[in-house]
Design an enzyme around this catalytic site. Sequence first.
Site, mmCIF file in Angstrom:
data_model
loop_
_atom_site.group_PDB
_atom_site.id
_atom_site.type_symbol
_atom_site.label_atom_id
_atom_site.label_comp_id
_atom_site.label_asym_id
_atom_site.label_seq_id
_atom_site.Cartn_x
_atom_site.Cartn_y
_atom_site.Cartn_z
ATOM 1 N N ARG A 1 40.463 31.620 35.736
ATOM 2 C CA ARG A 1 41.322 31.586 37.304
ATOM 3 C C ARG A 1 41.055 30.140 37.683
ATOM 4 N NH1 ARG A 1 40.043 36.051 41.613
ATOM 5 N NH2 ARG A 1 38.370 34.792 41.860
ATOM 6 N N LYS B 1 43.713 29.857 43.917
ATOM 7 C CA LYS B 1 42.468 30.046 45.249
ATOM 8 C C LYS B 1 42.188 28.641 45.432
ATOM 9 C CE LYS B 1 38.141 32.480 45.066
ATOM 10 N NZ LYS B 1 38.251 33.291 46.299
ATOM 11 N N GLU C 1 47.105 41.724 51.156
ATOM 12 C CA GLU C 1 45.359 42.011 51.042
ATOM 13 C C GLU C 1 44.762 41.854 52.500
ATOM 14 O OE1 GLU C 1 44.227 39.006 48.366
ATOM 15 O OE2 GLU C 1 45.502 37.572 49.408
HETATM 16 N N1 PMP Z 1 41.698 38.137 47.985
HETATM 17 C C1 PMP Z 1 41.238 36.897 48.468
HETATM 18 C C2 PMP Z 1 42.402 36.096 49.790
HETATM 19 C C3 PMP Z 1 40.135 36.298 48.225
HETATM 20 O O1 PMP Z 1 39.625 35.131 48.831
HETATM 21 C C4 PMP Z 1 39.391 37.062 47.360
HETATM 22 C C5 PMP Z 1 37.862 36.478 46.819
HETATM 23 N N2 PMP Z 1 36.978 36.355 47.664
HETATM 24 C C6 PMP Z 1 39.783 38.346 46.805
HETATM 25 C C7 PMP Z 1 41.054 38.631 47.002
HETATM 26 C C8 PMP Z 1 38.881 38.983 45.785
HETATM 27 O O2 PMP Z 1 38.998 38.368 44.447
HETATM 28 P P1 PMP Z 1 37.578 38.525 43.474
HETATM 29 O O3 PMP Z 1 37.481 40.081 43.351
HETATM 30 O O4 PMP Z 1 38.093 37.855 42.372
HETATM 31 O O5 PMP Z 1 36.464 38.021 44.083
#
Ligand code: PMP
Length: 290
Positions: free
Chosen positions: A52, A151, A184
């Site tokens: 990622r 990200k 989200e």
């Molecule tokens: N959504 C956002 C905006 C995030 O920053 C994150 C990670 N902190 C997640 C979802 C969760 O992703 P992951 O399970 O890969 O940590």
Amino acid sequence: MGLKIYIDGKFYQKEDAKVSVFDHGLLYGDGVFEGIRTYDGLIFKLKEHIDRLYQSAHAIMLDIPISKDEMVGAIKKTLRENDMKDAYIRLLVTRGIGDLGLDPRKCGRPTVVIITDKIKLYPQELYGKGLEIVTISTQRNIHQAVNPQIKSLNYLNNILAKVEAINAGVEEAVMLNSEGYVAECTGDNIFIVKDGSLLTPPIHSGVLRGITRGAVIDIARLKEIPVHEEVLTRYDLFNSDEMFLTGTAAEIIPVVRMDRRKIGDGKPGKMTLKLIGEFNKLTKVDGVRF
Ligand code: PMP
């Protein structure tokens, strides 16, 4: 001995771990990052996080100066250097040192930073009794602008939402996309349970492709729990039987109240607790040793 931070191949004491004020990561939030976790000496979903990171970098045309294998080596070395078995790893790659203009071509080599530390996103008691969340008015970034799948080091969209949550007296907020569908939370993906099925918004609703989200979907499939990526509205959330959030730092946290509506019976749900149990089992076995 204090915490040691990796910057471009060298280790620095926490107090001395510094980047230039001309780094475009600071000047413009120009860069990408990852949050990774280790459980008792195992790095959880390392390949997924590395992939990622490189995909985020590719999307913003940032060439990470070291290979994926070298990055994995650097992460392991940083963990060993700090003698940590249970850590939260923050990996970042900035555009590097440039001038005061936007032009990324003027930046030299991207800066690679690896921090291994601890993180606590929510108070422990909320894992037992469940979180209260609210819908806020800051919309999730649209994919034509800054795609939520990147990200990036520019997290203002999420921080504005977090500020609204704090102002409302709660820890977390639901962000909607520009069409008003559920996207989200500020640093977590969202799931609901309805009539025995697990539902979560699809990526095109404007969400980060969460690695914990992926792990939960995999667990559900393995346990023959019906799981669907579905466009969701606030109505669907209000009338869900259970709700929970997923993220590397948060892991799986139950939600029991949203916009003053009770979710299900107002207690962490059965399926949520089962998934937490399965997730905890997975973190003990599924990982890369360092
Ligand atoms: N959504 C956002 C905006 C995030 O920053 C994150 C990670 N902190 C997640 C979802 C969760 O992703 P992951 O399970 O890969 O940590």
